[in-house]
Design an enzyme around this catalytic site. Structure first.
Site: not given
Ligand code: PAF
Length: 282
Positions: A30, A32, A34, A37, A152, A187-188
């Site tokens: 999604m 943003a 970091h 990712h 997640d 986390s974003s």
């Protein structure tokens, strides 16, 4: 770096790759982005001929409108970050209309009960939204391998179930949680933490690690009560849930059995920011 927003355009490119029998790796996000990712993207680059990263803030998986509004949207920066690891990455950043074709609603899924546990209880409709968008993205990107973070973990298990139930020909690969030096799971949403919340948030992982130690000798119930107690006196972090669950059913356990694998799952509020984390217990 190529950035696609149009479905027809990306389909032409993907079909051409498929015709050349090139393997496709896919990292749905999604945005943003970091380091967590980027680690998924690196893994995809190692194991595939072509790599796609989608950047799409999916409205149907937000059960809280304010969270959707405040979710960071940083496409330019995301592209720049991806370019630092490879200029060959292909980015898919569609509009809501491209994904939902005028009807921004979720499909109703049955994930054999996985969707009713933990996040499912506290975020009604969330996994229908995730399932809808991931299924749609898989239809478009037609990846051989797709990469998801274990932060997640419930989402990861649900996506594996989605792929199985709908016979989607993609290999779903779970990747270890990426953490800040202080232990906070990346986390974003972390970018929205205040200074004091940033200082306090590593307490979440610290507590999980101690819970894991206790789990070696104490019951699940004892460990859960101990964790609840740790948060009672915390002025900054509010515990939403701490649950020890079987990794296959995601159901909270009462008693340990020898051949089962367990994880501890936690959700915590820092102000209006919801943070989740988990740890393998055995
Ligand atoms: O984990 C996420 O970032 C999202 O839930 C996903 C899988 C990209 C679907 O919107």
């Amino acid at each position: 770096m190529e950035v696609f927003s149009d479905k027809e355009q990306i389909t032409r490119v993907i079909d051409a790759f498929k015709a050349q029998q090139l393997t496709i790796g896919f990292v749905p996000t999604m945005g943003a982005l970091h380091d967590g990712h980027l680690a998924l993207v690196e893994k995809a680059l190692e194991n595939n001929d072509k790599v796609f990263v989608s950047v799409f803030v999916n409205p149907t998986q937000f059960n809280n409108l304010d969270d959707l509004k405040k979710y960071p949207r940083t496409l330019e920066k995301d592209i720049m970050l991806l370019e630092t690891i490879s200029k060959d990455i292909l980015v898919f950043a569609p509009s809501v209309d491209v994904i939902y074709e005028g009807k921004t609603v979720s499909q109703n899924f049955n994930f054999d009960g996985l969707e009713h546990e933990m996040e499912g209880k506290f975020r009604p409709g969330h996994f229908n939204g995730v399932g809808t968008v991931v299924k749609r993205l898989f239809e478009i990107v037609k990846a051989d391998n797709a990469y998801f973070g274990e932060k997640d973990f419930q989402q990861l298990q649900i996506i594996k179930k989605l792929v199985k139930n709908y016979s989607i020909p993609v290999n779903v690969i779970g990747c270890e949680i990426h953490r800040e030096k202080n232990g906070l799971a990346m986390s974003s949403r972390n970018t929205r933490l205040t200074e004091i919340e940033k200082l306090e948030a590593p307490f979440i992982y610290k507590t999980l690690k101690t819970a894991k130690k206790f789990f070696g000798t104490k019951s699940a119930d004892w460990v859960s009560k101990w964790v609840e107690k740790q948060f009672e006196s915390n002025e900054v972090l509010k515990l939403e849930y701490f649950i020890i669950a079987d990794i296959d059913s995601l159901k909270q356990i009462k008693k340990k059995s020898k051949n089962k694998k367990y994880r501890a799952f936690i959700a915590v509020y820092a102000g209006d920011i919801r943070l989740i984390d988990n740890i393998a217990l055995n």
